[in-house]
Design an enzyme around this catalytic site. Structure first.
Site, short mmCIF file in Angstrom:
data_model
loop_
_atom_site.label_atom_id
_atom_site.label_comp_id
_atom_site.label_asym_id
_atom_site.label_seq_id
_atom_site.Cartn_x
_atom_site.Cartn_y
_atom_site.Cartn_z
CG HIS B 139 -17.05 -1.37 8.16
ND1 HIS B 139 -17.26 -1.01 6.86
CD2 HIS B 139 -15.87 -2.03 8.19
CE1 HIS B 139 -16.23 -1.44 6.12
NE2 HIS B 139 -15.39 -2.07 6.91
CG ASP B 216 -22.12 -4.80 9.69
OD1 ASP B 216 -21.84 -5.97 9.32
OD2 ASP B 216 -21.33 -3.84 9.59
CD GLN B 219 -15.21 -8.19 11.47
OE1 GLN B 219 -14.64 -9.20 11.92
NE2 GLN B 219 -14.77 -7.56 10.41
CE LYS B 242 -15.02 -8.26 7.25
NZ LYS B 242 -14.39 -7.90 6.05
CB CYS B 380 -13.45 0.74 6.93
SG CYS B 380 -12.45 0.36 5.51
#
Lengths: 141, 422
Positions: B139, B216, B219, B242, B380
């Site tokens: 991302h 990261d 998600q 999220k 993104c």
């Protein structure tokens, strides 16, 4: 035809649409009927920047009137720009700047005006107005 | 007697039954209409919806507990501090960090990465010419901060290539490691492709060269539990919104070993021990990294989101999401001219797709008229889009509250799109 007459014609045409599907079918039809943009105008200078789709608008100043040509790789966006071309092309810079596009709200596609819709109607309209401002300045020189 | 006690204990230990109808009632927004049709929300990777308990926690804070934290000794300030710090404890337990001082409240996963890149940059962690490894599927949040740092410190960003299915090519990752590599920063689950990366192996390999790894996890957190100690990652970042929590709150997890040595990212109130005009000494972890009044309600809301998530057996949620993924993949594969982008073996419930000769903008616009929310655009991840040669895709991303009927509506919507543009 004046800008106002062009807008009225569009409003009348959209009045027959019963739902969103009809409305977009008509926008798509407009997109398909848009006069193709000559290849020499498909250049970076004419491109609106944004993330959703690519849009090109070319403007020329002919006999005191702004001649608009445009294209997009998304059919609905192409339809929207086609509506703007129908309304504002071959009009004087003064008329373009003094006549707001009230048809957008009337036919109920103002959801495409939102700033989150990059390359939406809002930025296309702004670009057309900027051309008009530039040509107006040229004309009064 | 002891037998009875065992039964009682078992009831208390047991998780809530995974009943989709009941679960959907917990999320008030799911029963609203859009364009006259029941909302079908398939943009969960952009932001998930919130259960009533999260909304209530935020409202309750402002209604009954609002005061600034870590400052006053009056009742409300103490109470608010207690609530906020207990949310930090929930985060710590949820990801199994070693201590609450390893849990830094930030604004977003993006801010967490910026914190690490700025702070490591300031402590001369990197020498000129050093290298940072990221992957093709990052991302922008895990590209741009490193690019900015690389420019400032003359570093080199090295990019792990991926295959056509959207999986990291592990051998290529190994080849990229050199004695100049100082950090590996990789996405755990790809927002655009759904690929679940082999982070355990990546960490193991990087650590064998003494290179720390940042993951990261924005998600990953909405879909499954993450154990940072078991993974042995050095940094883990994610956002609250999220994972069914509020917007404007995110988490940086970091090993004490690093956080302790890292200088503050921002200066101000709440992060100091003593301030004179000559010199300031900083507070201990985690407060050293939390300048200014934080998003107190957001932190408390995130704590409530974690409580909500943990009511269920994680396996039930995962099984349901995998069933959705399998179903939507099968249905989409039957659609002529539709191509799924991202077909990794190990994938979360995300489907990016393109349809021949129909722009994603057109797909998204028509589908929206039926109340179906999907994402269109570059997500993104522009370098990833470039890899696949696609400036934009359409993406349906699912949460555990989505249903197979909603998949059917999506598929019906896609056929409608095809009809309208044929």
């Amino acid at each position: 035809m004046t800008i106002q007459q062009n807008q009225d014609e569009i409003i009348e045409e959209f009045e027959s649409c019963l739902d969103w599907e009809d409305k977009y079918a008509l926008v798509i039809k407009y997109g398909r009927e848009l006069e193709p943009l000559p290849e020499q105008h498909r250049i970076e200078k004419n491109k609106l920047s944004g993330c959703q789709s690519q849009v090109w608008i070319n403007a020329e100043f002919v006999d005191g009137k702004v001649k608009l040509q445009a294209d997009s790789d998304a059919t609905i966006v192409k339809g929207l720009i086609s509506l703007l071309v129908k309304v504002y092309s071959n009009q004087t810079p003064e008329d373009i700047l003094s006549t707001p596009p009230h048809f957008i709200k009337k036919i109920g596609i103002d959801n495409h005006l939102s700033p989150t819709r990059k390359n939406g109607l809002g930025s296309m309209l702004k670009q057309i107005q900027m051309y008009a401002v530039a040509f107006k300045a040229m004309g009064t020189k | 007697m002891s037998e009875n006690l065992a039964v009682v204990e078992e009831i208390y230990d047991s998780k809530r039954i995974f009943n989709l109808n009941e679960i959907r009632k917990d999320f008030p927004i799911l029963s609203r209409e859009v364009n006259g049709k029941p909302l079908v929300y398939l943009d969960n990777a952009a932001s998930s919806q919130k259960p009533q308990s999260v909304i209530d926690a935020v409202t309750h804070f402002y209604t009954h507990e609002n005061a600034n934290i870590h400052r006053g000794l009056h009742f409300l300030s103490e109470y608010a501090t207690e609530s906020y710090e207990s949310a930090r404890l929930k985060v710590k337990e949820h990801i199994n960090a070693m201590s609450v001082s390893e849990i830094i409240f930030v604004r977003s996963a993006t801010e967490a990465i910026n914190l690490v890149s700025n702070s490591l940059g300031d402590m001369n962690f990197f020498d000129e010419g050093d290298e940072i490894i990221i992957s093709t599927m990052e991302h922008h949040a895990n590209i741009v901060p490193w690019q900015m740092l690389a420019k400032k410190k003359n570093l080199l960003l090295k990019i792990v290539p991926i295959n056509d299915k959207g999986e990291i090519i592990f051998e290529e990752f190994e080849k990229l490691i050199s004695e100049k590599t100082k950090l590996v920063s990789i996405v755990h689950v790809s927002n655009a492709l759904g690929t679940i990366n082999p982070v355990r192996e990546i960490i193991k390999t990087a650590h064998s060269f003494n290179i720390p790894v940042l993951l990261d996890g924005a998600q990953a957190m909405p879909h499954f539990k993450v154990d940072v100690q078991s993974l042995d990652c050095d940094f883990y970042v994610f956002s609250g919104h999220k994972m069914y929590g509020p917007t404007g709150i995110g988490i940086l997890y970091g090993k004490t070993f690093y956080l302790d040595k890292m200088p503050p990212y921002q200066g101000g109130g709440d992060m100091i021990r003593e301030v004179t005009f000559e010199k300031t000494t900083y507070d201990d972890l985690p407060h050293k990294f939390e300048a200014g009044t934080p998003n107190i309600a957001g932190g408390i809301g995130l704590g409530a989101a974690i409580d909500y998530f943990n009511q269920f057996d994680e396996i039930d949620m995962l099984n349901h999401e995998n069933e959705i993924l399998k179903y939507v993949t099968e249905k989409m594969s039957e659609i002529e001219g539709l191509r799924i982008i991202g077909t990794a073996e190990n994938k979360s419930a995300v489907v990016s797709f393109v349809i021949d000769d129909i722009h994603p903008y057109d797909i998204g616009t028509i589908i929206d008229t039926d109340g179906i929310a999907i994402r269109t655009g570059h997500h993104c991840t522009q370098p990833l889009n470039k890899f696949f040669g696609l400036p934009a895709t359409a993406r349906a991303s699912f949460a555990f509250y989505n249903t197979l009927e909603e998949v059917d509506k999506l598929i019906k919507g896609i056929y409608k799109v095809k009809r309208m543009f044929s």
